[in-house]
Design a protein around this motif. Structure first.
Motif, PDB file in Angstrom:
ATOM      1  N   ILE A  55      -7.821   7.406 -17.141  1.00  0.00           N
ATOM      2  CA  ILE A  55      -7.136   7.850 -15.737  1.00  0.00           C
ATOM      3  C   ILE A  55      -6.846   8.201 -14.806  1.00  0.00           C
ATOM      4  O   ILE A  55      -6.138   7.065 -13.198  1.00  0.00           O
ATOM      5  N   VAL A  56      -7.878   9.030 -14.481  1.00  0.00           N
ATOM      6  CA  VAL A  56      -8.876   9.627 -13.248  1.00  0.00           C
ATOM      7  C   VAL A  56      -8.835   8.364 -12.527  1.00  0.00           C
ATOM      8  O   VAL A  56      -8.681   7.811 -11.361  1.00  0.00           O
ATOM      9  N   LEU A  57      -9.960   6.819 -12.748  1.00  0.00           N
ATOM     10  CA  LEU A  57     -10.355   5.763 -12.409  1.00  0.00           C
ATOM     11  C   LEU A  57      -9.146   5.463 -12.002  1.00  0.00           C
ATOM     12  O   LEU A  57      -9.464   4.903 -10.897  1.00  0.00           O
ATOM     13  N   ALA A  58      -8.701   4.680 -12.986  1.00  0.00           N
ATOM     14  CA  ALA A  58      -6.960   4.217 -12.286  1.00  0.00           C
ATOM     15  C   ALA A  58      -5.932   4.850 -10.695  1.00  0.00           C
ATOM     16  O   ALA A  58      -5.989   3.818 -10.326  1.00  0.00           O
ATOM     17  N   GLU A  59      -6.462   6.284 -11.081  1.00  0.00           N
ATOM     18  CA  GLU A  59      -5.447   6.673  -9.091  1.00  0.00           C
ATOM     19  C   GLU A  59      -6.388   6.421  -8.557  1.00  0.00           C
ATOM     20  O   GLU A  59      -6.244   6.086  -7.512  1.00  0.00           O
ATOM     21  N   PRO A 103       0.764  -1.277   0.030  1.00  0.00           N
ATOM     22  CA  PRO A 103       0.067   0.377  -0.367  1.00  0.00           C
ATOM     23  C   PRO A 103       0.708   1.343  -0.207  1.00  0.00           C
ATOM     24  O   PRO A 103       0.236   2.669  -0.658  1.00  0.00           O
ATOM     25  N   VAL A 104       1.975   1.276   1.059  1.00  0.00           N
ATOM     26  CA  VAL A 104       3.081   2.379   0.834  1.00  0.00           C
ATOM     27  C   VAL A 104       3.059   2.723  -0.226  1.00  0.00           C
ATOM     28  O   VAL A 104       3.727   3.142  -1.071  1.00  0.00           O
ATOM     29  N   GLY A 105       4.067   1.826  -0.623  1.00  0.00           N
ATOM     30  CA  GLY A 105       4.942   1.798  -2.063  1.00  0.00           C
ATOM     31  C   GLY A 105       4.127   1.993  -2.975  1.00  0.00           C
ATOM     32  O   GLY A 105       4.075   2.510  -4.600  1.00  0.00           O
ATOM     33  N   ALA A 106       2.364   1.741  -3.499  1.00  0.00           N
ATOM     34  CA  ALA A 106       1.702   2.132  -4.624  1.00  0.00           C
ATOM     35  C   ALA A 106       0.865   3.556  -4.097  1.00  0.00           C
ATOM     36  O   ALA A 106       1.814   4.595  -4.722  1.00  0.00           O
ATOM     37  N   ALA A 107       1.249   4.121  -3.460  1.00  0.00           N
ATOM     38  CA  ALA A 107       0.915   5.859  -2.304  1.00  0.00           C
ATOM     39  C   ALA A 107       1.974   6.384  -3.463  1.00  0.00           C
ATOM     40  O   ALA A 107       2.373   7.352  -4.064  1.00  0.00           O
ATOM     41  N   VAL A 108       3.165   5.965  -2.829  1.00  0.00           N
ATOM     42  CA  VAL A 108       4.994   6.697  -2.982  1.00  0.00           C
ATOM     43  C   VAL A 108       4.685   6.919  -5.074  1.00  0.00           C
ATOM     44  O   VAL A 108       5.004   8.012  -5.532  1.00  0.00           O
ATOM     45  N   GLN A 109       4.435   5.856  -5.360  1.00  0.00           N
ATOM     46  CA  GLN A 109       4.801   5.677  -7.315  1.00  0.00           C
ATOM     47  C   GLN A 109       3.611   6.517  -7.153  1.00  0.00           C
ATOM     48  O   GLN A 109       3.733   7.317  -8.707  1.00  0.00           O
ATOM     49  N   MET A 110       2.114   6.700  -6.791  1.00  0.00           N
ATOM     50  CA  MET A 110       1.293   7.561  -7.759  1.00  0.00           C
ATOM     51  C   MET A 110       1.871   8.823  -7.109  1.00  0.00           C
ATOM     52  O   MET A 110       1.167   9.842  -8.121  1.00  0.00           O
ATOM     53  N   PHE A 113      -7.184   0.569   1.853  1.00  0.00           N
ATOM     54  CA  PHE A 113      -7.683  -0.172   2.842  1.00  0.00           C
ATOM     55  C   PHE A 113      -7.104  -0.218   2.769  1.00  0.00           C
ATOM     56  O   PHE A 113      -6.471  -1.625   3.862  1.00  0.00           O
ATOM     57  N   GLY A 114      -5.924  -0.515   1.928  1.00  0.00           N
ATOM     58  CA  GLY A 114      -4.476  -2.305   2.351  1.00  0.00           C
ATOM     59  C   GLY A 114      -3.917  -1.722   3.778  1.00  0.00           C
ATOM     60  O   GLY A 114      -3.455  -2.309   4.848  1.00  0.00           O
ATOM     61  N   ALA A 115      -3.526   0.407   3.271  1.00  0.00           N
ATOM     62  CA  ALA A 115      -3.025   0.056   5.038  1.00  0.00           C
ATOM     63  C   ALA A 115      -4.030   0.037   6.054  1.00  0.00           C
ATOM     64  O   ALA A 115      -3.131  -0.093   6.937  1.00  0.00           O
ATOM     65  N   GLY A 116      -5.097   0.243   5.843  1.00  0.00           N
ATOM     66  CA  GLY A 116      -6.038   0.379   7.058  1.00  0.00           C
ATOM     67  C   GLY A 116      -6.347  -1.065   7.921  1.00  0.00           C
ATOM     68  O   GLY A 116      -6.103  -1.262   8.887  1.00  0.00           O
ATOM     69  N   TRP A 117      -5.781  -1.786   6.653  1.00  0.00           N
ATOM     70  CA  TRP A 117      -6.349  -3.276   7.480  1.00  0.00           C
ATOM     71  C   TRP A 117      -5.149  -3.522   8.287  1.00  0.00           C
ATOM     72  O   TRP A 117      -5.108  -4.406   8.834  1.00  0.00           O
ATOM     73  N   ALA A 118      -3.869  -3.462   7.525  1.00  0.00           N
ATOM     74  CA  ALA A 118      -2.650  -3.838   8.497  1.00  0.00           C
ATOM     75  C   ALA A 118      -2.476  -3.173   9.490  1.00  0.00           C
ATOM     76  O   ALA A 118      -2.524  -4.166  10.549  1.00  0.00           O
ATOM     77  N   VAL A 119      -2.879  -1.731   9.061  1.00  0.00           N
ATOM     78  CA  VAL A 119      -2.591  -1.134  10.935  1.00  0.00           C
ATOM     79  C   VAL A 119      -4.277  -1.511  11.925  1.00  0.00           C
ATOM     80  O   VAL A 119      -3.733  -1.745  12.703  1.00  0.00           O
ATOM     81  N   TYR A 120      -4.916  -1.771  11.098  1.00  0.00           N
ATOM     82  CA  TYR A 120      -6.507  -2.642  11.803  1.00  0.00           C
ATOM     83  C   TYR A 120      -6.127  -3.951  13.270  1.00  0.00           C
ATOM     84  O   TYR A 120      -6.283  -4.728  14.039  1.00  0.00           O
ATOM     85  N   VAL A 135      -6.133   3.033  -7.655  1.00  0.00           N
ATOM     86  CA  VAL A 135      -5.091   2.535  -6.708  1.00  0.00           C
ATOM     87  C   VAL A 135      -5.026   3.271  -5.118  1.00  0.00           C
ATOM     88  O   VAL A 135      -4.839   3.032  -3.969  1.00  0.00           O
ATOM     89  N   TRP A 136      -5.378   4.025  -5.205  1.00  0.00           N
ATOM     90  CA  TRP A 136      -5.798   5.186  -4.533  1.00  0.00           C
ATOM     91  C   TRP A 136      -6.488   4.514  -3.181  1.00  0.00           C
ATOM     92  O   TRP A 136      -5.784   4.580  -1.802  1.00  0.00           O
ATOM     93  N   THR A 137      -7.855   4.061  -3.563  1.00  0.00           N
ATOM     94  CA  THR A 137      -8.864   3.462  -2.876  1.00  0.00           C
ATOM     95  C   THR A 137      -8.145   2.216  -2.562  1.00  0.00           C
ATOM     96  O   THR A 137      -7.669   2.180  -0.720  1.00  0.00           O
TER      97      THR A 137
END
Length: 199
Positions: A161-165, A139-146, A174-181, A168-170
């Motif tokens: 492009i907007v939909l893809a972004e 999740p962090v890697g995807a955010a950094v790349q974005m 969610f991935g980071a939220g799951w990890a922290v939870y 990815v952000w969503t």
């Protein structure tokens, strides 16, 4: 052995699908020309922007490492999946678009990254901070790349492009939220056990 075969199969599938989706999304490719202007071309463009990204390939190795379970198997399967995906990508590219290849360069990069990312995937199963950091990698890697290298092949923003972004952000949130939870829930469970034992 099963996980090795699985890593090989998943890698081949991922690489071939990525190449095919790229060809289908391009109005200049033989496969993509008939789809130009259709909803299928737009869908292929969104998929292309998602699967043909560094974070997506990293996620492949991490996922295979997680499935492998142990750090050693995770490293081997992660590297195998990236090698298989790279070979399948360039072989498919040669057939669907007659593109040249820099496969050897990507294989040289893919092996060490696959080993490391496979270990990261296996480490997700670990409790505590190690598991949290491993689970945050994609999740962090995807955010950094974005932020650093967003999926924008040209200057104008298109709906694809907007939909893809947004996707990815969503997914990154969610991935980071799951990890922290998961980390928080493990800590709470450990504290509850300590209270019961001390009481």
């Amino acid at each position: 052995m099963k996980i090795m075969v699985g890593g090989l199969a998943v890698g081949v599938g991922f690489g071939a699908v990525t190449s095919l989706v790229n060809a289908l999304s391009s109005p200049y490719a033989e496969l993509g020309m008939p789809l130009t202007g259709t909803v299928w071309a737009k869908a292929a463009k969104v998929l292309s922007l998602l699967v043909d990204a560094g974070w997506s390939w990293a996620a492949l190795a991490v996922a295979m490492g997680w499935l492998a379970g142990t750090w050693v198997r995770g490293a081997l399967v992660g590297a195998l999946a990236l090698v298989a995906a790279t070979v399948a990508y360039y072989v498919t590219d040669a057939f669907v678009s007659g593109a040249g290849t820099d496969m050897v360069s990507w294989l040289v990069v893919g092996v060490p990254f696959g080993l490391v990312l496979g270990v990261v995937g296996a480490a997700i199963r670990q409790p505590g901070l190690v598991g949290l950091l491993a689970a945050l990698t994609v999740p962090v890697g995807a955010a950094v790349q974005m932020v650093v290298l967003p999926p924008r092949p040209h200057l104008t923003l298109t709906p694809a492009i907007v939909l893809a972004e947004v996707i990815v952000w969503t997914a990154a949130v969610f991935g980071a939220g799951w990890a922290v939870y998961r980390f928080w829930a493990e800590r709470q469970a450990a504290l509850s056990v300590q209270r019961v034992q001390s009481g």
